[in-house]
Scaffold this active site. Structure first.
Site, PDB file in Angstrom:
ATOM      1  N   ASP A  87     -11.475  57.941 -69.902  1.00 17.92           N
ATOM      2  CA  ASP A  87     -12.779  57.598 -69.349  1.00 17.92           C
ATOM      3  C   ASP A  87     -12.761  57.636 -67.827  1.00 17.92           C
ATOM      4  O   ASP A  87     -12.111  56.811 -67.187  1.00 17.92           O
ATOM      5  CB  ASP A  87     -13.167  56.199 -69.834  1.00 17.92           C
ATOM      6  CG  ASP A  87     -14.579  55.810 -69.456  1.00 17.92           C
ATOM      7  OD1 ASP A  87     -15.344  56.692 -69.053  1.00 17.92           O
ATOM      8  OD2 ASP A  87     -14.902  54.615 -69.581  1.00 17.92           O
ATOM      9  N   ASP A 327     -19.040  62.286 -65.539  1.00 14.62           N
ATOM     10  CA  ASP A 327     -18.519  61.327 -66.511  1.00 14.62           C
ATOM     11  C   ASP A 327     -17.947  62.022 -67.740  1.00 14.62           C
ATOM     12  O   ASP A 327     -18.632  62.834 -68.368  1.00 14.62           O
ATOM     13  CB  ASP A 327     -19.645  60.364 -66.918  1.00 14.62           C
ATOM     14  CG  ASP A 327     -19.190  59.287 -67.871  1.00 14.62           C
ATOM     15  OD1 ASP A 327     -18.009  58.915 -67.828  1.00 14.62           O
ATOM     16  OD2 ASP A 327     -20.019  58.811 -68.661  1.00 14.62           O
TER      17      ASP A 327
END
Length: 476
Positions: A87, A327
């Site tokens: 992440d 992201d």
């Protein structure tokens, strides 16, 4: 010149002429299993709902942990296997530790390959005086932290609290949270062993059954620790997400995660001599969300027409609002409502004049606009225009327009449908934090590089499956 001096000069010349590039190659695994979904509509609805929830719940928190790509490594002398979500939207490496209690996790999908809670009896607790402890506690002073750890006042005054453990800390995501302690142990990534790697060990979590490998900008993130513990890899990482379009065969292929850099000659092999150069855009500093990789977006071109981005996507204000987060954990790109509508209007003006809108499909998938497609569907090229000179990224059609067969209308049989894979992130005036998110679906088929010293993000078109095969073969 003596022979010794000659050899030293020769060695210096060789080092300058042939710089040493070091690289660590790891596989990222997509967690999607077709068995989880009973239809394409269900798959798209689930994915679009999660993308929207991750974006809209960010507020002042890290993004909710992504559930698209996982990374595996081993911990400690007994090489305990651990699988975590990779992440770029958060800055902490943490995982469940035995005994582990997860509250409200019954309805949360756990990564199917996730390891059981880790035994950390041989790991070393981090001191209350360490920089890592301060980082975990939002830069609190070591004196405050050691007082919380019950170090006596006279020892705090004489800086003799090194043997006192860092207190537990609270870490929250957009839709869950955890309480953890910091530990150090040896972390093994393929052939590389990182001694004294710092991680969070959670015995209690709320709606977070699987740990996260935070790749964001922060002292405790995996890239930051890698730069300190293994400086030969440099302060850089990249990944190349295999283009899958939710195809079950392609989604199972590993996507390369590259820590460090590979040599230019390898790039030439991969590209067949015609190396596609990176297109770079600068990272923006965010005072409220320092862990995000935020960049500026000037506009989006649909065909030959460019729709200017609102001011909030071009820069970050002193409250930490604005910019676009690159992201790895959000699937679909999210845009503020006004800008999204302008992009959709131009897209619909070109596609909708010859293809009927599929309103029922839009309701079932959470995506819009969708169309019933004629024999040959002409779709305009979409280009992302980032801040900086010559910083435009042309998206492949499959990165923003998903085509599939829809059989929901039994009278008309199966019909070919196409949907725009960009989503409405909500009213610009109500957004707090990043103004938009560049999702991993739009990043497919690009090597996305994060150069942390230069503070820039780069994009280069690649055949990611071939890149994995080439680098993996050369590594062996």
């Amino acid at each position: 010149m003596t022979s010794t001096m000659f050899l030293l000069v020769l060695l210096m010349i060789l080092c300058i002429s042939h710089p040493s590039f070091q690289m660590l190659l790891l596989p990222l695994t997509h967690t999607l299993s077709q068995a989880q979904f009973n239809s394409t509509h269900h798959l798209l609805k689930s994915t679009s709902t999660r993308s929207a929830a991750r974006f809209r719940r960010q507020l002042s928190l890290p993004l909710s942990p992504g559930s698209d790509y996982t990374l595996s490594f081993n911990l400690g002398p007994h090489a305990q296997p651990i699988t975590l979500y990779m992440d770029t939207g958060s800055d902490l490496v943490w995982f469940p530790c035995a005994p582990f209690k997860c509250i409200l996790c019954e309805g949360k999908p756990n990564e199917p390959n996730a390891s059981p809670p880790t035994n950390i009896t041989r790991s070393v607790a981090v001191s209350c005086k360490s920089l890592a402890c301060s980082a975990a506690h939002n830069l609190a002073s070591s004196s405050d932290l050691c007082a919380m750890a019950r170090c006596p006042l006279e020892s705090i005054e004489t800086s003799e609290c090194a043997n006192f453990k860092c207190p537990p800390f609270y870490y929250a995501y957009g839709d869950g949270s955890l309480v953890a302690r910091l530990y150090r142990d040896t972390l093994s990534l393929s052939s590389l062993s990182l001694r004294n790697f710092t991680f969070g060990c959670a015995h209690t979590a709320l709606a977070e059954p699987t740990g996260v490998a935070g790749f964001g900008r922060g002292l405790l993130s995996l890239p930051a620790q890698l730069a300190t513990l293994s400086p030969q890899l440099g302060n850089r990482f990249s990944y190349c997400l295999v283009s899958h379009s939710f195809d079950s065969d392609r989604v199972r292929k590993p996507s390369p995660l590259i820590l460090g850099r590979y040599e230019e000659k390898e790039k030439e092999k991969i590209s067949g001599g015609g190396m596609v150069e990176f297109v770079y855009t600068s990272m923006l500093e965010n005072p409220k969300h320092p862990y995000f990789y935020t960049v500026g977006l000037i506009g989006i071109s649909v065909g030959k027409r460019t729709i200017p981005a609102p001011e909030m996507l071009r820069r970050v204000n002193n409250r930490g609002d604005g910019g676009v987060v690159v992201d790895s954990g959000t699937t679909f790109t999210m845009l503020p409502e006004g800008f999204y509508n302008s992009v959709v209007d131009e897209f619909d003006r070109r596609v909708g004049r010859v293809n009927k809108r599929a309103r029922k499909v839009e309701e079932k998938t959470g995506l819009a606009p969708c169309y019933y497609l004629n024999a040959v569907a002409e779709v305009p090229v979409v280009t992302l225009r980032f801040a900086g000179g010559n910083s435009s990224v042309v998206l492949p059609r499959k990165n923003y327009f998903y085509e599939f067969l829809d059989g929901s209308d039994e009278r008309k049989g199966k019909r070919r449908v196409g949907c725009l894979m960009v989503m409405n992130g909500g009213d610009e005036g109500e957004l707090s934090g990043p103004g938009a998110t560049l999702g991993n679906y739009q990043q497919q088929g690009f090597e996305v590089v994060y150069e942390l010293e230069e503070k820039r993000v780069g994009f280069a078109k690649r055949h990611c499956a071939s890149l994995w095969e080439r680098l993996n073969r050369d590594k062996n």
